[in-house]
Design a protein around this motif. Structure first.
Motif, PDB file in Angstrom:
ATOM      1  N   GLU A  66       0.829  -1.214   0.000  1.00  0.00           N
ATOM      2  CA  GLU A  66       0.000   0.000   0.000  1.00  0.00           C
ATOM      3  C   GLU A  66       0.863   1.263   0.000  1.00  0.00           C
ATOM      4  O   GLU A  66       0.542   2.248  -0.670  1.00  0.00           O
ATOM      5  N   VAL A 121      -5.974   0.739  -3.942  1.00  0.00           N
ATOM      6  CA  VAL A 121      -6.538   1.925  -3.290  1.00  0.00           C
ATOM      7  C   VAL A 121      -7.640   2.434  -4.218  1.00  0.00           C
ATOM      8  O   VAL A 121      -7.416   2.612  -5.420  1.00  0.00           O
ATOM      9  N   THR A 144       0.810   3.941  -2.961  1.00  0.00           N
ATOM     10  CA  THR A 144       0.422   5.313  -2.618  1.00  0.00           C
ATOM     11  C   THR A 144       1.502   6.280  -3.115  1.00  0.00           C
ATOM     12  O   THR A 144       1.187   7.333  -3.680  1.00  0.00           O
ATOM     13  N   PRO A 183      -7.264   3.656   5.118  1.00  0.00           N
ATOM     14  CA  PRO A 183      -6.241   2.788   4.507  1.00  0.00           C
ATOM     15  C   PRO A 183      -6.067   1.473   5.266  1.00  0.00           C
ATOM     16  O   PRO A 183      -6.817   1.173   6.200  1.00  0.00           O
ATOM     17  N   SER A 222      -6.510  -1.640   4.658  1.00  0.00           N
ATOM     18  CA  SER A 222      -7.440  -2.760   4.538  1.00  0.00           C
ATOM     19  C   SER A 222      -8.162  -3.031   5.847  1.00  0.00           C
ATOM     20  O   SER A 222      -8.620  -4.152   6.094  1.00  0.00           O
ATOM     21  N   LYS A 280       0.997   5.935   6.409  1.00  0.00           N
ATOM     22  CA  LYS A 280       0.655   6.427   5.061  1.00  0.00           C
ATOM     23  C   LYS A 280       0.099   7.836   5.102  1.00  0.00           C
ATOM     24  O   LYS A 280       0.105   8.552   4.098  1.00  0.00           O
ATOM     25  N   PHE A 292      -2.472  -5.176  -3.823  1.00  0.00           N
ATOM     26  CA  PHE A 292      -3.288  -4.287  -2.997  1.00  0.00           C
ATOM     27  C   PHE A 292      -3.915  -3.216  -3.880  1.00  0.00           C
ATOM     28  O   PHE A 292      -3.363  -2.879  -4.936  1.00  0.00           O
ATOM     29  N   GLY A 318      -8.221   1.740   1.255  1.00  0.00           N
ATOM     30  CA  GLY A 318      -7.244   0.691   0.944  1.00  0.00           C
ATOM     31  C   GLY A 318      -7.869  -0.679   1.120  1.00  0.00           C
ATOM     32  O   GLY A 318      -8.484  -0.956   2.142  1.00  0.00           O
ATOM     33  N   ASP A 370      -7.246  -4.948   0.512  1.00  0.00           N
ATOM     34  CA  ASP A 370      -6.344  -6.050   0.175  1.00  0.00           C
ATOM     35  C   ASP A 370      -7.033  -6.951  -0.853  1.00  0.00           C
ATOM     36  O   ASP A 370      -8.225  -7.251  -0.736  1.00  0.00           O
TER      37      ASP A 370
END
Ligand code: SAH
Ligand code: AVI
Length: 312
Positions: free
Chosen positions: A60, A307, A64, A156, A158, A91, A305, A185, A187
């Motif tokens: 992630e 987003v 990002t 974010p 997951s 993040k 992953f 986010g 998964d």
């Protein structure tokens, strides 16, 4: 449902005992995963994020960074940024730097993690207006927002995967009422062997994270769980599309919590967490059902992953 105010003592702490008693009284014993995150649990989760097997955080972060300009264009500079389950905020700093939000509202059930992350961000970004809110996002939370400035919800990690699809639908609908845009986010479904390894790390940190839930119940509620009589057990359930985490009783025995007695049979489990994995199409469908019209999707190079940028 009662409302929480910013800074008020989280109501979920008063419900901890009732939730534990209710969960351990079910035919399939279970405990809500939100209780993993006391100070010790948040520290263990921070270690999980750095494990070689736990690809989730690295994937992630990489995606990002890779798509930051597009994510920032989607969100819009100067917005009010609300983050649910902000944790360490690894993040968040990427988004804060790119978006320069007019206010950043991190929300977390773990007061220690929230405080530590907020002071770290305040040091790094002296210009940033931070309003930390200790609270449980499964209940209504009053968020101090200014009218007239667009708001964006960031979810974010997951963490949405720890909700059932029904709960995730309710969360997305709730979030749509808070902000017209959401960055989430998720998964993705992948080789079950990779999933299995991520939740069964060699160093045993995920096992310690799982078992800490019983230590917390002993510490805070005075129960007498013997941690040597439980073992971490995590596996991918392909039909349900989720990792399940359990604690398996080794040998039949009884656990006491105040006036309550909970009987465990040999091999019986306490179900402690689900971690749902979605295909991009499945998650886009869920977002559409929850009333989001626009869906943008960014993934890492390996497709581990995703987003999503959702707009109402
Ligand atoms: N967003 C961070 C942390 C994810 S871990 C990341 O991407 O790495 C999940 C976070 O959500 C933890 O910090 C935990 O304390 C918080 N959390 C879990 N359930 C919650 C709930 N019901 N309400 C508020 N915060 C919650
Ligand atoms: C916070 N959440 C998304 C993590 C996950 O992967 O489901 C929690 C976790 N449980 C075990 N390892 C990590």
């Amino acid at each position: 449902m009662a409302r929480e105010r910013a800074g008020a003592r989280p109501l979920e702490l008063t419900g901890f005992r009732a939730d534990v008693v209710a969960g351990l009284s079910r035919p399939q014993k279970s405990l809500p995963p939100k209780y993993f995150y006391d100070a010790a649990g948040s520290r263990l989760f921070a270690r999980i994020c750095r494990l070689p097997e736990y690809y989730v955080t690295r994937a992630e972060l990489a995606l990002t960074r890779r798509h930051l300009a597009a994510i920032a264009r989607f969100a819009g500079r100067g917005c009010q940024l609300i983050e649910y389950g902000s944790g360490e905020g690894i993040k968040s700093r990427l988004l804060v730097r790119a978006l320069r939000p007019s206010v950043y509202v991190p929300i977390d059930i773990s007061e220690d993690a929230l405080r530590a992350a907020a002071s770290g961000l305040a040091r790094e970004f002296p210009w940033l207006h931070i309003v930390p809110v200790a609270g449980d996002f499964s209940r209504p939370i009053d968020i101090p927002l200014r009218r007239g400035t667009p708001s964006v919800v960031y979810f974010p990690g997951s963490t949405i995967g720890n909700l059932t699809p029904e709960e995730a639908h309710a969360f997305l609908s709730m979030s749509r009422g808070v902000a017209a845009k959401m960055i989430v986010g998720v998964d993705l479904k992948k080789d079950p062997a990779a999933l299995h390894a991520a939740y069964n790390d060699k160093a045993g940190v995920t096992a310690a994270f799982n078992l800490n839930l019983l230590s917390r119940i002993n510490r805070e509620l005075g129960a007498d769980f013997d941690l040597r009589r439980f073992r971490h057990y995590a596996f991918y359930n392909p039909a349900a599309g989720r990792i399940e985490m359990h604690l398996v009783a080794l040998g039949s025995h009884t656990v006491r919590l105040g006036r309550h007695r909970f009987q465990f049979a040999e091999g019986e489990t306490i179900h402690t967490e689900n971690s749902y994995k979605y295909s991009p199409e499945e998650f886009a469908g869920l977002a559409t059902e929850a009333g989001f019209r626009g869906t943008k999707l960014w993934t890492d190079r390996r497709g581990l992953f995703a987003v999503f940028g959702l707009s109402a």
